[in-house]
Motif scaffolding. Structure first.
Motif, PDB file in Angstrom:
ATOM      1  N   ASP A   2      42.527  35.899  41.617  1.00 51.66           N
ATOM      2  CA  ASP A   2      43.171  35.163  40.525  1.00 51.66           C
ATOM      3  C   ASP A   2      44.608  34.847  40.935  1.00 51.66           C
ATOM      4  O   ASP A   2      45.203  35.558  41.750  1.00 51.66           O
ATOM      5  CB  ASP A   2      43.200  36.019  39.251  1.00 51.66           C
ATOM      6  CG  ASP A   2      41.810  36.289  38.690  1.00 51.66           C
ATOM      7  OD1 ASP A   2      40.894  35.488  38.963  1.00 51.66           O
ATOM      8  OD2 ASP A   2      41.648  37.306  37.991  1.00 51.66           O
ATOM      9  N   GLY A 126      39.594  33.198  39.588  1.00 56.12           N
ATOM     10  CA  GLY A 126      38.753  33.046  40.782  1.00 56.12           C
ATOM     11  C   GLY A 126      39.146  31.819  41.582  1.00 56.12           C
ATOM     12  O   GLY A 126      38.297  30.996  41.926  1.00 56.12           O
ATOM     13  N   SER A 145      43.091  41.440  42.151  1.00 51.61           N
ATOM     14  CA  SER A 145      42.219  40.590  41.314  1.00 51.61           C
ATOM     15  C   SER A 145      40.987  40.100  42.081  1.00 51.61           C
ATOM     16  O   SER A 145      40.343  39.139  41.646  1.00 51.61           O
ATOM     17  CB  SER A 145      43.010  39.387  40.798  1.00 51.61           C
ATOM     18  OG  SER A 145      43.399  38.546  41.871  1.00 51.61           O
ATOM     19  N   GLU A 146      40.654  40.776  43.185  1.00 49.13           N
ATOM     20  CA  GLU A 146      39.552  40.285  44.031  1.00 49.13           C
ATOM     21  C   GLU A 146      38.253  40.118  43.244  1.00 49.13           C
ATOM     22  O   GLU A 146      37.551  39.127  43.393  1.00 49.13           O
ATOM     23  CB  GLU A 146      39.292  41.227  45.220  1.00 49.13           C
ATOM     24  CG  GLU A 146      40.378  41.229  46.283  1.00 49.13           C
ATOM     25  CD  GLU A 146      41.567  42.112  45.914  1.00 49.13           C
ATOM     26  OE1 GLU A 146      41.564  42.729  44.809  1.00 49.13           O
ATOM     27  OE2 GLU A 146      42.506  42.189  46.720  1.00 49.13           O
ATOM     28  N   GLU A 147      37.910  41.087  42.416  1.00 52.21           N
ATOM     29  CA  GLU A 147      36.629  40.995  41.703  1.00 52.21           C
ATOM     30  C   GLU A 147      36.747  40.106  40.477  1.00 52.21           C
ATOM     31  O   GLU A 147      35.870  39.303  40.195  1.00 52.21           O
ATOM     32  CB  GLU A 147      36.139  42.393  41.316  1.00 52.21           C
ATOM     33  CG  GLU A 147      35.731  43.196  42.563  1.00 52.21           C
ATOM     34  CD  GLU A 147      34.928  44.427  42.197  1.00 52.21           C
ATOM     35  OE1 GLU A 147      33.747  44.472  42.548  1.00 52.21           O
ATOM     36  OE2 GLU A 147      35.502  45.336  41.551  1.00 52.21           O
ATOM     37  N   GLY A 148      37.817  40.269  39.746  1.00 57.90           N
ATOM     38  CA  GLY A 148      38.130  39.359  38.657  1.00 57.90           C
ATOM     39  C   GLY A 148      37.169  39.403  37.481  1.00 57.90           C
ATOM     40  O   GLY A 148      36.293  40.263  37.378  1.00 57.90           O
ATOM     41  N   TYR A 150      34.759  37.476  36.655  1.00 56.16           N
ATOM     42  CA  TYR A 150      33.362  37.069  36.870  1.00 56.16           C
ATOM     43  C   TYR A 150      32.516  38.192  37.477  1.00 56.16           C
ATOM     44  O   TYR A 150      31.334  37.998  37.761  1.00 56.16           O
ATOM     45  CB  TYR A 150      33.306  35.835  37.775  1.00 56.16           C
ATOM     46  CG  TYR A 150      34.009  34.627  37.189  1.00 56.16           C
ATOM     47  CD1 TYR A 150      33.384  33.850  36.221  1.00 56.16           C
ATOM     48  CD2 TYR A 150      35.300  34.290  37.583  1.00 56.16           C
ATOM     49  CE1 TYR A 150      34.027  32.756  35.660  1.00 56.16           C
ATOM     50  CE2 TYR A 150      35.948  33.186  37.037  1.00 56.16           C
ATOM     51  CZ  TYR A 150      35.307  32.426  36.082  1.00 56.16           C
ATOM     52  OH  TYR A 150      35.943  31.343  35.523  1.00 56.16           O
ATOM     53  N   LYS A 151      33.120  39.368  37.642  1.00 51.94           N
ATOM     54  CA  LYS A 151      32.418  40.521  38.219  1.00 51.94           C
ATOM     55  C   LYS A 151      31.100  40.792  37.479  1.00 51.94           C
ATOM     56  O   LYS A 151      31.079  40.870  36.242  1.00 51.94           O
ATOM     57  CB  LYS A 151      33.344  41.738  38.087  1.00 51.94           C
ATOM     58  CG  LYS A 151      32.783  43.031  38.593  1.00 51.94           C
ATOM     59  CD  LYS A 151      33.831  44.113  38.334  1.00 51.94           C
ATOM     60  CE  LYS A 151      33.328  45.485  38.672  1.00 51.94           C
ATOM     61  NZ  LYS A 151      34.335  46.508  38.339  1.00 51.94           N
ATOM     62  N   GLY A 152      29.997  40.896  38.243  1.00 51.93           N
ATOM     63  CA  GLY A 152      28.709  41.244  37.642  1.00 51.93           C
ATOM     64  C   GLY A 152      27.999  40.094  36.954  1.00 51.93           C
ATOM     65  O   GLY A 152      26.973  40.304  36.303  1.00 51.93           O
ATOM     66  N   SER A 155      23.447  35.458  38.383  1.00 53.74           N
ATOM     67  CA  SER A 155      23.443  34.332  39.314  1.00 53.74           C
ATOM     68  C   SER A 155      22.598  33.206  38.736  1.00 53.74           C
ATOM     69  O   SER A 155      21.889  33.384  37.738  1.00 53.74           O
ATOM     70  CB  SER A 155      22.874  34.764  40.658  1.00 53.74           C
ATOM     71  OG  SER A 155      21.508  35.061  40.494  1.00 53.74           O
TER      72      SER A 155
END
Ligand SMILES: CC(C)(COP(=O)(O)OP(=O)(O)OC[C@H]1O[C@@H](n2cnc3c(N)ncnc32)[C@H](O)[C@@H]1OP(=O)(O)O)[C@@H](O)C(=O)NCCC(=O)NCCS
Length: 165
Positions: A2, A126, A145-148, A150-152, A155
């Motif tokens: 982010d 992201g 903020s790598e996972e942010g 939208y984690k999980g 798809s």
């Protein structure tokens, strides 16, 4: 990652406005009756996840999605407050129209609208092309903020099969 953007020091860019005018490109807030037209423009170019986020932005009042238009055709879009309050994105410009300042003009118009709505900072959720955001509006990467947000996330293979045509 982010990124964080200072909104309270952001200024309109007269040269960029002129560049859009010279190319006959209008940057404006979308209208609710344009929802399906915009969704069917986004879908084949950027996928159903972005259609869903754009739909969330189109449902807000005021609408938090901006479009670039020329001769009645959509060239690009940008939105905020889609997946989370205070978040900018997603945004996209038609591949054939990139590099003409349209992405920058959409970004600036949308961030200025966020400021007008009371936000002091914006978060680019992201952020893919971080160089674009740092260059255009001085955005900086948010540490950790790598996972942010939208984690999980499910798809596309788990999608409901809703299509826009
Ligand atoms: C990112 C995107 C919206 C930029 O739109 P664009 O209309 O091509 O961008 P602009 O022409 O306004 O470019 C503005 C500046 O950013 C630079 N820039 C554009 N894309 C860049 C990138 N991917 N990385 C680094 N810099 C970039 C341009 O060189 C230009 O710099 P300049 O002002 O010094 O000439 C467009 O490339 C796109 O739709 N990409 C695919 C979708 C995407 O990744 N969206 C972002 C999701 S977070």
């Amino acid at each position: 990652m982010d990124m964080l953007v200072n909104l309270y020091d952001l200024k309109r860019d007269a040269a960029l406005d002129q560049k859009m005018a010279d190319q006959g490109v209008t940057i404006r807030r979308a209208l609710p009756p344009e929802l399906h037209t915009i969704a069917s423009w986004i879908g084949p170019r950027f996928g159903q996840g972005w259609v869903s986020e754009a739909t969330a932005a189109m449902m807000r009042q005021p609408v938090s999605l901006w479009i670039a238009v020329k001769d009645g055709e959509v060239l690009g879009f940008a939105c905020y407050d889609a997946t989370a309050r205070g978040f900018f994105g997603p945004t996209g410009v038609d591949e054939a129209m990139r590099g003409k300042g349209i992405g920058h003009a959409l970004l600036l118009a949308t961030l200025l609208a966020m400021y007008d709505q009371g936000y002091g900072y914006g978060v680019i959720g992201g952020a893919g092309p971080t160089g674009f955001y740092s260059r255009a509006v001085g955005a900086v990467v948010i540490a950790g903020s790598e996972e942010g947000i939208y984690k999980g996330m499910l798809s596309a293979s788990h999608a409901t099969g809703i299509t826009y045509s």
